[in-house]
Write a protein that holds these residues in place. Structure first.
Motif, PDB file in Angstrom:
ATOM      1  N   PHE A  31       0.825  -1.208   0.000  1.00  0.00           N
ATOM      2  CA  PHE A  31       0.000   0.000   0.000  1.00  0.00           C
ATOM      3  C   PHE A  31       0.859   1.258   0.000  1.00  0.00           C
ATOM      4  O   PHE A  31       2.044   1.242   0.349  1.00  0.00           O
ATOM      5  N   SER A  32       0.224   2.349  -0.381  1.00  0.00           N
ATOM      6  CA  SER A  32       0.836   3.667  -0.319  1.00  0.00           C
ATOM      7  C   SER A  32      -0.244   4.663   0.089  1.00  0.00           C
ATOM      8  O   SER A  32      -1.367   4.608  -0.424  1.00  0.00           O
ATOM      9  N   ARG A  33       0.102   5.550   1.019  1.00  0.00           N
ATOM     10  CA  ARG A  33      -0.851   6.519   1.532  1.00  0.00           C
ATOM     11  C   ARG A  33      -0.267   7.930   1.458  1.00  0.00           C
ATOM     12  O   ARG A  33       0.905   8.151   1.788  1.00  0.00           O
ATOM     13  N   TYR A  48      -6.186  12.728   7.884  1.00  0.00           N
ATOM     14  CA  TYR A  48      -6.931  12.261   6.717  1.00  0.00           C
ATOM     15  C   TYR A  48      -5.944  11.591   5.772  1.00  0.00           C
ATOM     16  O   TYR A  48      -4.910  12.169   5.428  1.00  0.00           O
ATOM     17  N   ALA A  49      -6.236  10.365   5.392  1.00  0.00           N
ATOM     18  CA  ALA A  49      -5.372   9.608   4.484  1.00  0.00           C
ATOM     19  C   ALA A  49      -6.157   9.250   3.236  1.00  0.00           C
ATOM     20  O   ALA A  49      -7.224   8.630   3.315  1.00  0.00           O
ATOM     21  N   SER A  50      -5.632   9.640   2.085  1.00  0.00           N
ATOM     22  CA  SER A  50      -6.297   9.362   0.822  1.00  0.00           C
ATOM     23  C   SER A  50      -5.797   8.050   0.236  1.00  0.00           C
ATOM     24  O   SER A  50      -4.943   7.375   0.801  1.00  0.00           O
ATOM     25  N   GLY A  51      -6.326   7.707  -0.919  1.00  0.00           N
ATOM     26  CA  GLY A  51      -5.974   6.442  -1.548  1.00  0.00           C
ATOM     27  C   GLY A  51      -7.111   5.459  -1.414  1.00  0.00           C
ATOM     28  O   GLY A  51      -8.253   5.820  -1.111  1.00  0.00           O
ATOM     29  N   GLU A  52      -6.803   4.189  -1.661  1.00  0.00           N
ATOM     30  CA  GLU A  52      -7.822   3.150  -1.544  1.00  0.00           C
ATOM     31  C   GLU A  52      -8.351   3.102  -0.126  1.00  0.00           C
ATOM     32  O   GLU A  52      -7.591   3.047   0.845  1.00  0.00           O
ATOM     33  N   ASN A  53      -9.689   3.125   0.032  1.00  0.00           N
ATOM     34  CA  ASN A  53     -10.326   3.135   1.348  1.00  0.00           C
ATOM     35  C   ASN A  53      -9.781   4.277   2.200  1.00  0.00           C
ATOM     36  O   ASN A  53      -9.129   4.069   3.231  1.00  0.00           O
ATOM     37  N   SER A  54     -10.009   5.509   1.773  1.00  0.00           N
ATOM     38  CA  SER A  54      -9.533   6.668   2.511  1.00  0.00           C
ATOM     39  C   SER A  54     -10.100   6.664   3.927  1.00  0.00           C
ATOM     40  O   SER A  54     -11.196   6.149   4.182  1.00  0.00           O
TER      41      SER A  54
END
Length: 226
Positions: A101-103, A143-149
């Motif tokens: 993953f990457s966030r 707040y973290a974006s990406g897949e399933n924020s």
């Protein structure tokens, strides 16, 4: 009796002039504003113990209110990125589940800081120093974006060191861990299917930041800590 009164007045004056300012007098300037940059990394199900594994880049701005020599309040907004790979964890997840993953995240928070040494480049007669290690803690939002924020509260715990480069210019470095109230920062939400408490089995991320700040808003009556 007259000598006793004189002695009382003398020690009272000494307390007002020396002891009281040592506790209440602050730096010449109330506030600091500046920028910070550094590195960030994640710890959780896919990385239990390794510091700076798959580290990313972070940067942002900060604002500090200097209450006195030893105490300060700080607000920050920081953006950065972290990444991870569950194959690095050394753990085996059910159904051979692996996550890479990457966030990208944004951190907004406020902290209270305690300087171990009375921090100022003036008032040396009060034992102040132009440098000090410090501890801090507080509250924040991530707040973290990406897949399933995700959007989660965080608790920062950290240590730092600050130094007066010159009057009104501060240089510092700090290391902190941010405790999240979610287990989905790494996309491995409860991978073993065992529910835990609010604090246990939650993800963390870490920031190592170098900052440079500028003092402003002179205190009109520094001898009285205004």
């Amino acid at each position: 009796m007259r000598n006793t009164k004189k002695a009382i007045y003398f020690y009272l004056l000494l307390f007002i002039v020396v002891v009281l300012p040592a506790n209440t007098l602050s730096q010449e300037y109330k506030y600091e504003v500046g920028a910070a940059t550094g590195t960030s990394f994640y710890m959780g199900d896919a990385n239990k113990t390794k510091l700076y594994l798959h580290s990313g880049i972070s940067g942002g701005a900060l604002f500090r209110y200097n209450i006195n020599f030893n105490w300060a309040l700080k607000a920050n907004i920081i953006a950065g990125n972290v990444s991870g790979n569950s194959e690095d964890s050394g753990n085996f997840f059910p159904f051979d589940r692996n996550i890479n993953f990457s966030r990208t995240f944004t951190d907004i928070g406020t902290q209270v800081e305690f300087n171990f040494l009375p921090y100022s480049d003036n008032y040396s007669y009060l034992g102040t120093k132009p440098y000090s290690p410090y501890l801090f803690t507080g509250v924040g939002l991530t707040y973290a974006s990406g897949e399933n924020s995700i959007f989660s509260a965080n608790i920062p715990l950290g240590i730092g060191f600050k130094y007066k480069l010159k009057n009104r210019i501060n240089l510092g470095v700090e290391f902190s861990m941010r405790k999240l109230f979610t287990d989905n920062f790494d996309l491995l939400d409860n991978p073993y299917g065992i529910r835990s408490s609010t604090l246990k089995n939650k993800d963390w991320y870490s920031l190592t930041m170098i900052f440079l700040t500028w003092d402003f808003s002179s205190r009109t009556d520094p001898c009285h800590g205004m």
